[in-house]
Design a protein around this motif. Structure first.
Motif, PDB file in Angstrom:
ATOM      1  N   ASN A  69       2.170  -2.705  -3.538  1.00  0.00           N
ATOM      2  CA  ASN A  69       1.135  -3.611  -4.038  1.00  0.00           C
ATOM      3  C   ASN A  69       1.729  -4.982  -4.369  1.00  0.00           C
ATOM      4  O   ASN A  69       1.199  -5.716  -5.202  1.00  0.00           O
ATOM      5  CB  ASN A  69       0.473  -3.020  -5.295  1.00  0.00           C
ATOM      6  CG  ASN A  69      -0.201  -1.694  -5.004  1.00  0.00           C
ATOM      7  OD1 ASN A  69      -1.067  -1.598  -4.146  1.00  0.00           O
ATOM      8  ND2 ASN A  69       0.204  -0.654  -5.727  1.00  0.00           N
ATOM      9  N   ILE A  77      -0.823  -3.762   1.795  1.00  0.00           N
ATOM     10  CA  ILE A  77      -0.107  -4.387   0.683  1.00  0.00           C
ATOM     11  C   ILE A  77      -0.929  -5.507   0.059  1.00  0.00           C
ATOM     12  O   ILE A  77      -0.954  -5.690  -1.150  1.00  0.00           O
ATOM     13  CB  ILE A  77       1.258  -4.941   1.155  1.00  0.00           C
ATOM     14  CG1 ILE A  77       2.156  -3.795   1.621  1.00  0.00           C
ATOM     15  CG2 ILE A  77       1.965  -5.716   0.035  1.00  0.00           C
ATOM     16  CD1 ILE A  77       3.418  -4.252   2.332  1.00  0.00           C
ATOM     17  N   LYS A  78      -1.619  -6.287   0.899  1.00  0.00           N
ATOM     18  CA  LYS A  78      -2.393  -7.452   0.455  1.00  0.00           C
ATOM     19  C   LYS A  78      -1.505  -8.449  -0.303  1.00  0.00           C
ATOM     20  O   LYS A  78      -1.796  -8.836  -1.441  1.00  0.00           O
ATOM     21  CB  LYS A  78      -3.568  -7.037  -0.426  1.00  0.00           C
ATOM     22  CG  LYS A  78      -4.607  -6.183   0.279  1.00  0.00           C
ATOM     23  CD  LYS A  78      -5.746  -5.838  -0.665  1.00  0.00           C
ATOM     24  CE  LYS A  78      -6.839  -5.067   0.063  1.00  0.00           C
ATOM     25  NZ  LYS A  78      -6.379  -3.756   0.554  1.00  0.00           N
ATOM     26  N   ASP A 108       7.581  -2.481  -3.421  1.00  0.00           N
ATOM     27  CA  ASP A 108       6.295  -2.265  -4.083  1.00  0.00           C
ATOM     28  C   ASP A 108       5.164  -2.372  -3.068  1.00  0.00           C
ATOM     29  O   ASP A 108       4.957  -3.440  -2.490  1.00  0.00           O
ATOM     30  CB  ASP A 108       6.138  -3.334  -5.185  1.00  0.00           C
ATOM     31  CG  ASP A 108       4.862  -3.181  -5.986  1.00  0.00           C
ATOM     32  OD1 ASP A 108       4.031  -2.310  -5.642  1.00  0.00           O
ATOM     33  OD2 ASP A 108       4.684  -3.949  -6.954  1.00  0.00           O
TER      34      ASP A 108
END
Length: 282
Positions: free
Chosen positions: A125, A204-205, A123
């Motif tokens: 995120n 991505i953070k 993912d």
């Protein structure tokens, strides 16, 4: 003033210049960070080792492995090789641009021996970022990290804390290419891949990074400390908390250490709970 296509390509053909990673805080990147709001997680409650940790591959099946940065680019297939502006160019790329750059990278000799690059999977995120050392032979063949016996164990470890590959989890490596014969990565190879991982983190953070194994931990944190001394503490990678634990390949060879790995996962899980709670507070 934005860079044109010709400007960027001209920059990328200059001689290499390795710039040391700059921490975003005054403390050195490998220093343990203090997070007052997370003080409650300093003493995590460790429950019994879950069944997933018992589901290990048979010893005879284990494959031998080594343990040891936003603007949109107009160059989707940019061949990022050497140059004084290489890091700066990478740090301007969006997700697809970084993927294309990794796939076409010729910055070090690993490009001559790889089958394909391994960008990472999951993912984009995700709250959780899992970072390993480098691709092995299976990863080099399939283009995905952690797909061998160590990958199966990693999936079991994630399942033990109710996580699943691809769901709120992204898995990457310090190196994007396999070192020949699974040897330890060289310093210049790490230097060439460093901007890719740094940009992945920025895009991505993630709320938390789990570093798997000594090499990944030392590379991320700029430290030469032993993994045993880094375990059980929160570290920092450009503002993102880092938890250190053993590499699954090491656990396959040292099964008694799985209890310590379970402690680290409990610590990481409780850290994430604290981070999520703090984020919700006004």
């Amino acid at each position: 003033m934005s860079l044109t296509r010709d400007d960027m390509l001209r920059e990328l053909e200059l001689l290499p210049a390795w710039q040391l990673r700059q921490p975003v805080t005054k403390s050195a990147p490998h220093e343990v960070i203090e997070m007052p709001k997370l003080s409650a997680i300093a003493e995590p409650e460790v429950k019994a080792i879950p069944a997933q940790f018992e589901e290990l591959p048979a010893a005879e099946q284990i494959e031998a492995v080594s343990i040891p940065e936003a603007v949109e680019t107009s160059l989707p297939a940019l061949d990022v090789t050497l140059g004084q502006g290489r890091r700066e160019a990478i740090m301007q790329l969006e997700w697809q641009g970084v993927q294309d750059c990794v796939a076409n990278c010729q910055a070090c000799d690993l490009a001559k021996t790889r089958t394909q690059t391994v960008f990472g999977v999951g993912d984009p995120n995700a709250d959780w970022l899992i970072v390993g050392e480098a691709p092995g032979s299976e990863e080099d063949r399939k283009g995905e990290p952690f797909v061998g016996q160590a990958g199966k164990l990693l999936d079991n470890m994630l399942a033990a804390i109710k996580l699943k590959r691809g769901q709120n989890v992204f898995i990457a490596n310090v190196l994007k290419c396999r070192p020949p014969e699974n040897r330890n990565p060289h310093a210049d190879e790490v230097a060439m891949c460093d901007p890719f991982l740094k940009r992945q983190v920025e895009l991505i953070k993630p709320k938390l990074i789990i570093a798997l194994g000594k090499f990944a931990a030392q590379s991320l944190l700029g430290s030469e400390d032993t993994i045993s001394s880094m375990r059980g503490k929160l570290h920092d990678f450009h503002g993102v908390p880092v938890v250190v634990t053993y590499h699954p390949a090491y656990l396959l060879r040292s099964l008694p250490e799985k209890a310590k790995a379970w402690e680290d996962l409990c610590f990481a899980n409780k850290t994430m709970a604290g981070l999520t709670t703090s984020a919700k507070q006004p």
